[in-house]
Write an enzyme that holds these catalytic residues in place. Structure first.
Site, PDB file in Angstrom:
ATOM      1  N   GLU A   1       0.832  -1.211   0.000  1.00 19.18           N
ATOM      2  CA  GLU A   1       0.000   0.000   0.000  1.00 19.18           C
ATOM      3  C   GLU A   1       0.867   1.261   0.000  1.00 19.18           C
ATOM      4  O   GLU A   1       1.613   1.487   0.952  1.00 19.18           O
ATOM      5  CB  GLU A   1      -0.872  -0.021   1.259  1.00 19.18           C
ATOM      6  CG  GLU A   1      -1.787   1.171   1.410  1.00 19.18           C
ATOM      7  CD  GLU A   1      -2.675   1.067   2.638  1.00 19.18           C
ATOM      8  OE1 GLU A   1      -2.199   0.587   3.686  1.00 19.18           O
ATOM      9  OE2 GLU A   1      -3.847   1.476   2.551  1.00 19.18           O
TER      10      GLU A   1
ATOM     11  N   GLU B   1       2.946   9.237   7.470  1.00 19.53           N
ATOM     12  CA  GLU B   1       3.030   7.937   8.154  1.00 19.53           C
ATOM     13  C   GLU B   1       4.295   7.161   7.810  1.00 19.53           C
ATOM     14  O   GLU B   1       4.708   6.288   8.571  1.00 19.53           O
ATOM     15  CB  GLU B   1       1.798   7.090   7.824  1.00 19.53           C
ATOM     16  CG  GLU B   1       0.507   7.689   8.343  1.00 19.53           C
ATOM     17  CD  GLU B   1      -0.680   6.751   8.145  1.00 19.53           C
ATOM     18  OE1 GLU B   1      -0.638   5.614   8.605  1.00 19.53           O
ATOM     19  OE2 GLU B   1      -1.652   7.183   7.504  1.00 19.53           O
TER      20      GLU B   1
ATOM     21  N   HIS C   1      -5.008   7.951   1.217  1.00 16.69           N
ATOM     22  CA  HIS C   1      -3.608   8.264   0.920  1.00 16.69           C
ATOM     23  C   HIS C   1      -3.477   8.901  -0.462  1.00 16.69           C
ATOM     24  O   HIS C   1      -2.691   9.829  -0.655  1.00 16.69           O
ATOM     25  CB  HIS C   1      -2.743   6.995   0.989  1.00 16.69           C
ATOM     26  CG  HIS C   1      -2.771   6.338   2.340  1.00 16.69           C
ATOM     27  ND1 HIS C   1      -2.454   7.003   3.495  1.00 16.69           N
ATOM     28  CD2 HIS C   1      -3.096   5.077   2.716  1.00 16.69           C
ATOM     29  CE1 HIS C   1      -2.578   6.184   4.526  1.00 16.69           C
ATOM     30  NE2 HIS C   1      -2.977   5.006   4.080  1.00 16.69           N
TER      31      HIS C   1
ATOM     32  N   HIS D   1      -8.811   0.251  -0.663  1.00 18.67           N
ATOM     33  CA  HIS D   1      -9.357   0.817   0.582  1.00 18.67           C
ATOM     34  C   HIS D   1     -10.127   2.091   0.292  1.00 18.67           C
ATOM     35  O   HIS D   1      -9.645   2.950  -0.463  1.00 18.67           O
ATOM     36  CB  HIS D   1      -8.221   1.185   1.556  1.00 18.67           C
ATOM     37  CG  HIS D   1      -7.714   0.036   2.356  1.00 18.67           C
ATOM     38  ND1 HIS D   1      -6.553   0.104   3.096  1.00 18.67           N
ATOM     39  CD2 HIS D   1      -8.227  -1.210   2.558  1.00 18.67           C
ATOM     40  CE1 HIS D   1      -6.362  -1.062   3.708  1.00 18.67           C
ATOM     41  NE2 HIS D   1      -7.356  -1.872   3.392  1.00 18.67           N
TER      42      HIS D   1
ATOM     43  N   ARG E   1     -10.721  10.988   6.192  1.00 19.44           N
ATOM     44  CA  ARG E   1     -10.607   9.617   6.711  1.00 19.44           C
ATOM     45  C   ARG E   1     -11.871   9.157   7.445  1.00 19.44           C
ATOM     46  O   ARG E   1     -11.845   8.202   8.223  1.00 19.44           O
ATOM     47  CB  ARG E   1      -9.366   9.415   7.582  1.00 19.44           C
ATOM     48  CG  ARG E   1      -8.833   8.005   7.349  1.00 19.44           C
ATOM     49  CD  ARG E   1      -7.500   7.667   7.874  1.00 19.44           C
ATOM     50  NE  ARG E   1      -7.000   6.553   7.071  1.00 19.44           N
ATOM     51  CZ  ARG E   1      -5.854   5.929   7.252  1.00 19.44           C
ATOM     52  NH1 ARG E   1      -5.065   6.272   8.235  1.00 19.44           N
ATOM     53  NH2 ARG E   1      -5.483   4.946   6.459  1.00 19.44           N
TER      54      ARG E   1
ATOM     55  N   GLU F   1     -11.967   1.389   5.321  1.00 24.51           N
ATOM     56  CA  GLU F   1     -10.987   1.554   6.403  1.00 24.51           C
ATOM     57  C   GLU F   1     -11.050   3.027   6.795  1.00 24.51           C
ATOM     58  O   GLU F   1     -10.367   3.863   6.220  1.00 24.51           O
ATOM     59  CB  GLU F   1      -9.581   1.179   5.918  1.00 24.51           C
ATOM     60  CG  GLU F   1      -8.540   1.277   7.022  1.00 24.51           C
ATOM     61  CD  GLU F   1      -7.123   1.233   6.466  1.00 24.51           C
ATOM     62  OE1 GLU F   1      -6.348   0.398   6.916  1.00 24.51           O
ATOM     63  OE2 GLU F   1      -6.798   2.058   5.579  1.00 24.51           O
TER      64      GLU F   1
END
Ligand code: LER
Ligand code: MN
Length: 267
Positions: A152, A158, A188, A211, A217, A246
């Site tokens: 991913e 992150e 992302h 995702h 988010r 997610e």
């Protein structure tokens, strides 16, 4: 479009693991909401009774399209690119230990933050070489087990390694394994891609898993991501896998999951 949602099988710090806590109760709730499957976040397969887990899924008619492995990083700091070779070896063995269950469930194994991030003592080129080496070993073991691996691209806040789809595709070239592809995550991509649609077109047949979370988010529909365009393109690209939720459990996991599935089904 088949829809799943992330469920953690162990306690986890990761905020966007939408469901945590009592697994049986969560599976019940998720199947009741009309989801087709669950993406299982598993820190260590030794902590899971795989017979019980498989039976629980079957009882509720849920598939498991993917196994998330990031908690080995989040909770234990295991990574493919650590300066310490023992930690790298443990990370590789941990990924291999997911393969029997992945094969049994027909699940993809996700490689997210287990790749690590640059830390003092390892330069970028060296980290990339360690990553390629680890991925070749894991892809070969996964191929023997009949399992696909999906890396991913994750946003810059992150990790410093593989933030964009283009970097993911270059890595695929370097690893050179047919069973190694990408997991694209709309959250992302919204941060990193110059054009989400263009990047998806380039990744096309290497999209192994997907995702969904909105720009903030939260559940799809709670932000400004253009899901009709993105999911339309995903379908056009020939992707026949799951779209997996997610997202943050806000205002709570059940409400977010309910809003997500009704929004996605309407598309
Ligand atoms: C995991 O799928 C993910 O998207 C990352 O943000 C984990 O931190
Ligand atoms: Mn993700």
């Amino acid at each position: 479009m088949k829809v799943s949602i992330v469920v953690s099988t162990q306690p986890a710090q990761f905020e966007a693991a939408t469901f945590k806590g009592d697994l049986a109760a969560n599976l019940e709730r998720i199947s009741g909401l009309g989801y087709d499957g669950v993406e299982l976040a598993i820190r260590d397969p030794r902590l899971v009774n795989t017979d019980d887990l498989t039976a629980m899924l079957e009882r509720r008619g849920l598939e498991a399209p993917a196994i998330g492995t990031g908690q080995a990083w989040g909770e234990e700091s295991l990574s493919f690119t650590d300066a310490n070779p023992d930690i790298r070896r443990t990370a590789i063995e941990r990924i291999k230990s997911h393969l029997p269950l992945a094969n049994r469930l027909g699940a993809i194994v996700i490689l997210g933050l287990i790749r690590g991030t640059l830390r003092p003592g390892v330069e970028h080129d060296q980290a990339m070489a360690l990553l390629v080496e680890a991925l070749r070993e894991c892809s070969a073991a996964a191929s023997e087990a009949g399992v696909r691996l999906a890396l991913e691209p994750i946003n810059r806040y992150e990790t410093t390694l593989i933030n964009t789809v283009a970097e993911g595709l270059e890595l695929i070239e370097r690893v050179g394994a047919d069973n190694f592809g990408l997991l694209l995550d709309t959250f992302h991509m919204n941060i990193e891609e110059p054009s989400i649609e263009e990047s998806m077109r380039k990744a096309k047949e290497r999209i192994f898993h997907f995702h969904v979370a909105d720009s903030n988010r939260r559940y799809p529909g709670a932000g400004h991501t253009d899901f009709p365009a993105i999911l339309g393109l995903l379908k056009e690209s020939g992707y026949s896998g799951y779209v997996s939720g997610e997202f943050l459990p806000l205002p709570d996991a059940a409400t977010a999951a309910k809003k997500a599935i009704s929004y996605l089904r309407a598309i």
